[in-house]
Design an enzyme around this catalytic site. Sequence first.
Site, mmCIF file in Angstrom:
data_model
loop_
_atom_site.group_PDB
_atom_site.id
_atom_site.type_symbol
_atom_site.label_atom_id
_atom_site.label_comp_id
_atom_site.label_asym_id
_atom_site.label_seq_id
_atom_site.Cartn_x
_atom_site.Cartn_y
_atom_site.Cartn_z
ATOM 1 N N GLN A 78 -17.844 -6.118 20.652
ATOM 2 C CA GLN A 78 -17.345 -5.735 21.970
ATOM 3 C C GLN A 78 -16.882 -6.972 22.743
ATOM 4 O OE1 GLN A 78 -19.973 -3.167 24.150
ATOM 5 N NE2 GLN A 78 -18.596 -3.037 25.868
ATOM 6 N N PHE A 79 -15.582 -7.274 22.642
ATOM 7 C CA PHE A 79 -15.051 -8.441 23.339
ATOM 8 C C PHE A 79 -15.119 -8.277 24.851
ATOM 9 C CE2 PHE A 79 -11.324 -5.785 23.524
ATOM 10 C CZ PHE A 79 -10.649 -6.200 24.664
ATOM 11 N N THR A 80 -15.232 -7.038 25.339
ATOM 12 C CA THR A 80 -15.254 -6.821 26.788
ATOM 13 C C THR A 80 -16.512 -7.372 27.454
ATOM 14 O OG1 THR A 80 -16.144 -4.584 26.550
ATOM 15 C CG2 THR A 80 -13.738 -4.804 26.670
#
Length: 149
Positions: A78-80
Amino acid sequence: MRAVVQRALAARVEVDGQVVGAIERGLVVFVGAARDDADADADHVANKVAGLRVFSDDAGKMSRALADVRGGVLAISQFTLFGDVRRGLRPSFDGAMEPVRAEALVERFVAALRARGLEVATGRFRADMRVFVENDGPVTILIDSKRTF
């Protein structure tokens, strides 16, 4: 590397309506790689996750780790986690690692958990995923290899 860890009674991840990863009791780990992360960051977060004592003992005290309860891990990239809204309402993801290197680092994180004998299921990197978590508690822990929180 950053991780948001949630204690779960069960969890699964779907891509295009198909289950690609699932666990029973254990931890759901949303994990993201920072632009300047290295192998040591993935290893640090894996060590923390593997040893995290968030499961209750017979007295109700959180003193047991995954191995003690035979729990699994559902690891979701999850890059967010690097969404920065300090300058407005639209997140900037400048702090996230570029995808090719990030995928390799997330795979290292997963491999490090498996090397400790843990059952690890995963989502699919860069896919649109639906994650279903039956939270237990809820218990949510933040881990950052740079120790910013």
